[in-house]
Write an enzyme that holds these catalytic residues in place. Structure first.
Site, PDB file in Angstrom:
ATOM      1  N   GLU B  73      35.612  25.132  33.195  1.00  0.00           N
ATOM      2  CA  GLU B  73      36.696  24.386  32.556  1.00  0.00           C
ATOM      3  C   GLU B  73      37.866  25.279  32.162  1.00  0.00           C
ATOM      4  O   GLU B  73      39.023  24.902  32.353  1.00  0.00           O
ATOM      5  CB  GLU B  73      36.181  23.641  31.328  1.00  0.00           C
ATOM      6  CG  GLU B  73      35.288  22.435  31.626  1.00  0.00           C
ATOM      7  CD  GLU B  73      33.821  22.800  31.782  1.00  0.00           C
ATOM      8  OE1 GLU B  73      33.493  24.001  31.718  1.00  0.00           O
ATOM      9  OE2 GLU B  73      32.987  21.895  31.963  1.00  0.00           O
ATOM     10  N   HIS B 142      26.984  15.053  24.308  1.00  0.00           N
ATOM     11  CA  HIS B 142      27.638  14.203  25.322  1.00  0.00           C
ATOM     12  C   HIS B 142      28.111  12.879  24.711  1.00  0.00           C
ATOM     13  O   HIS B 142      28.195  11.868  25.406  1.00  0.00           O
ATOM     14  CB  HIS B 142      26.680  13.883  26.476  1.00  0.00           C
ATOM     15  CG  HIS B 142      26.337  15.045  27.353  1.00  0.00           C
ATOM     16  ND1 HIS B 142      25.497  16.051  26.959  1.00  0.00           N
ATOM     17  CD2 HIS B 142      26.735  15.371  28.616  1.00  0.00           C
ATOM     18  CE1 HIS B 142      25.375  16.940  27.933  1.00  0.00           C
ATOM     19  NE2 HIS B 142      26.115  16.548  28.949  1.00  0.00           N
TER      20      HIS B 142
END
Lengths: 326, 338
Positions: B73, B142
């Site tokens: 990322e 998550h």
């Protein structure tokens, strides 16, 4: 190879337990009778068991969201693992973690992390603690091939080498980083060569051969401790499971899966049993023992109580005014 | 009019943006899927991200503009910053907002600050698409809804649609915008359908929306919380209580005037936000109301948020964590009856 019959039994039992457990979970995932995401590790059994058989029971490890095999091989209670996946109060993380975060600190697990490459720096810290305090526990971090591009892995590798910290970086090269093939994403010809950038010793082995994994890991532990240095291990295997249960796996060609089945770690272990003076009957007995344990664990989990809703407020901190949480 | 899910509306906005501007590119982890298995038919574009939102883009626009990345990322977010400054309009996908920690520096310190600290010569026209929200039994790493972490940073714009119409219109705007925009998609809303015209204009950023007009109580609802606010308002309408629901849609810049107008009318306010309560959107909106509408308030503002805990996995605990229709209903009754 020096391996006593008790250890041999343990190895086969764990291999079969992991496989049976994951097959049962896959079935349950289809029935949608457990909540949340499931990432199974069918194909990783030999790596989980081989490495753990070389480590001492209280050595440190970290795992990932694909952690069922590591947790089972690290001797976490199977009933507690199952109960956790079911979200019940007797789960190994009291229902707060779920399948992605199965972990028992009392068994030497620092954590099972949902963020790719979150583990290596944390395990470096545990290894550093052992070094500073003159401890003897080994530290090993498990991660997949997808993690080796991530900064957290590289920063941990660099520091471990600079600080002369004995630890193992254990990479499970299972052919896929999520839905991306390893041979596309690798920048080096061999994955283990990534360690060269840090002048770190590295070894590669057949991740489908539990005895080879065990031997390489045992040797690496001795070398890592003797030389005060981190070692990178790459074990190649195949991810028969999708990235998660429910993944269509369309990116995994059928021919490739069929080819990989020839080297299935469980099949291979059974074929190798005779070399270790284990008869097929003995193997079958161990297999039934494992299956029974798995069945018992699921029977247990299904009847366990749900947590109370307010249990969500527990153990956010060691010490914090509870009334300020709401 | 045709109905479209949020998932399909986002895909359509992406396709139109790719068609209208050759500088638009998309980068992310398995946004197509099947990389490295090109020789096998059927393997390509088999994912479209974990929720299938970007499926088909690779086939339509090719691997040069639709780029699967490694799990890096910080790397591809930084690349988006540089590409944006020098002429492209990158859209990057942060698979789950929880992974923000891995790449926050590139957003917080680079994308957000460059124009300001380098004398106003740069523009960073990039969009971060990301998935937020609890209720999926996805556990602590998550499931977060980190709206306020982004809103806190000067230089970033923050958008979070509740329905497919807004999703399409706001994404079209976000991609055309010359500042970095964080576009937050709720995983529990992807399949929610509503009317979306074939051809629609972009919806300007910074404009909120009154989802339900009413005169008694103002409910300001953050993204998925609109669902529960609507249910509670519907229930209370049967008891003769008339709630107005405001969906800010864009959290930075925030349509403060729309909120204040409603508060001046009702004098009673509930703010519902599924994220953690401290330094949250809920506390920000409440403080703005206290500052600007103090004399209009007939009662203290009621905030309904998650508790100050990570998102728990187990269903009973996660349901406790997420604000509910019931909690909003209770708050409405309390405010109305005093």
């Amino acid at each position: 190879m020096d391996i006593d019959s008790e250890k041999l039994h343990w190895i086969y039992k764990k291999l079969f337990t992991i496989r049976s457990f994951e097959e049962r979970i896959k079935k349950i995932a289809l029935e949608k009778s457990v909540p949340g995401y499931l990432h199974t590790c069918i194909g990783s059994e030999a790596i989980c068991v081989g490495v753990m058989s070389a480590l001492e029971a209280d050595d440190w490890i970290s795992s990932t969201y694909r952690n069922h095999g590591h947790s089972i091989a690290k001797n976490c209670e199977l009933k507690e693992i199952t109960s956790e996946i079911y979200g019940r109060s007797t789960g190994i993380c009291k229902g707060r973690g779920g399948s992605m975060h199965i972990s028992d600190f009392d068994k030497g697990m620092l954590g099972s992390f949902g963020i790719v490459a979150a583990g290596p720096p944390v395990v470096l810290g545990a290894a550093l603690q052992e070094k500073i305090n003159g401890g003897t526990k080994m530290s090993a971090t498990f991660f997949g091939d997808g993690a080796i591009h991530n900064g957290a892995f590289h920063e941990a590798a660099g520091l471990a080498k600079l600080w002369d910290v004995p630890m193992l970086f254990v990479c499970e090269n299972n052919g896929y980083a999520e839905a991306t093939a390893t041979d596309w994403h690798l920048n080096t010809k061999e994955l283990k060569d990534i360690a060269k950038a840090y002048d770190m010793i590295s070894y590669q082995g057949d991740g489908n051969n539990v005895f080879e994994v065990r031997q390489i890991t045992r040797d690496a532990i001795i070398e890592s401790k003797a030389k005060n240095t981190p070692i990178f291990l790459e074990f190649k295997n195949y991810r028969f499971s999708g990235q998660y249960e429910g993944d269509t796996q369309l990116y995994q060609p059928l021919e490739e899966i069929e080819e990989a089945k020839k080297n299935d770690p469980i099949k291979k272990s059974i074929e190798m049993a005779a070399q270790y003076n284990l008869s097929l009957d003995e193997v079958k007995n161990i297999q039934s023992e494992a299956l029974k344990e798995v069945n018992d664990a699921f029977d247990f989990a299904e009847t366990q109580p749900w947590p109370n809703p307010e249990d969500a407020l527990e153990e956010v901190y060691v010490n914090y005014p509870r009334e300020l949480l709401l | 009019m045709r109905k479209l899910s949020i998932k399909d509306a986002i895909n359509e906005a992406l396709v139109e943006s790719f068609q209208n501007d050759k500088n638009v590119i998309l980068m992310g982890e398995d946004i197509a899927g099947g990389k490295g298995r090109e020789e096998y038919p059927g393997t390509q574009d088999s994912w479209g991200g974990p929720f299938g939102v970007t499926q088909g883009l690779l086939t339509k626009f090719g691997p040069e503009r639709v780029r699967d990345t490694t799990i890096t990322e910080a790397g591809f977010f930084g690349a988006a910053v540089g590409a944006a400054m020098t002429g492209l309009r990158p859209i990057v996908e942060l698979m789950y907002v929880d992974f923000l920690g891995v790449c926050f520096d590139q957003l917080m310190n680079q994308a957000a600050k460059m124009r300001y600290m380098f004398g106003g010569k740069q523009r960073v026209p990039m969009v971060v698409r990301t998935v937020v929200g609890a209720g999926f039994r996805a556990g602590s790493e998550h499931s977060q809804a980190l709206y306020s972490l982004y809103v806190h940073i000067p230089g970033l714009k923050v958008v979070a649609p509740y329905d497919a119409y807004d999703a399409k219109g706001l994404l079209l705007s976000a991609i055309q915008d010359d500042d970095p925009v964080i576009f937050m998609e709720h995983k529990r809303l992807y399949m929610k359908e509503c009317d979306v015209p074939e051809n629609m204009d972009p919806i300007p950023l910074g404009k909120g929306r009154i989802r339900r007009p009413g005169k008694d109580i103002t409910i300001i609802a953050i993204q998925r919380m609109n669902l529960f606010a609507e249910e509670a308002a519907e229930n209370m309408a049967q008891e003769g209580i008339d709630c107005e629901i405001i969906d800010p849609r864009t959290y930075s810049p925030l349509d403060e005037e729309l909120i204040f107008e409603s508060v001046r009318k009702t004098g009673k306010v509930i703010v519902v936000d599924e994220s953690n309560p401290k330094c949250s959107l809920a506390s920000e909106i409440t403080s703005l109301i206290a500052e600007k509408c103090f004399d209009d308030l007939k009662a203290a503002v009621i905030k309904i948020t998650a508790p100050h805990t990570p998102v728990p996995f187990s269903p009973p605990m996660e349901d406790f964590y997420i604000p509910s229709t019931e909690k909003i209903t209770q708050a409405i009754k309390k405010l109305y009856h005093g």
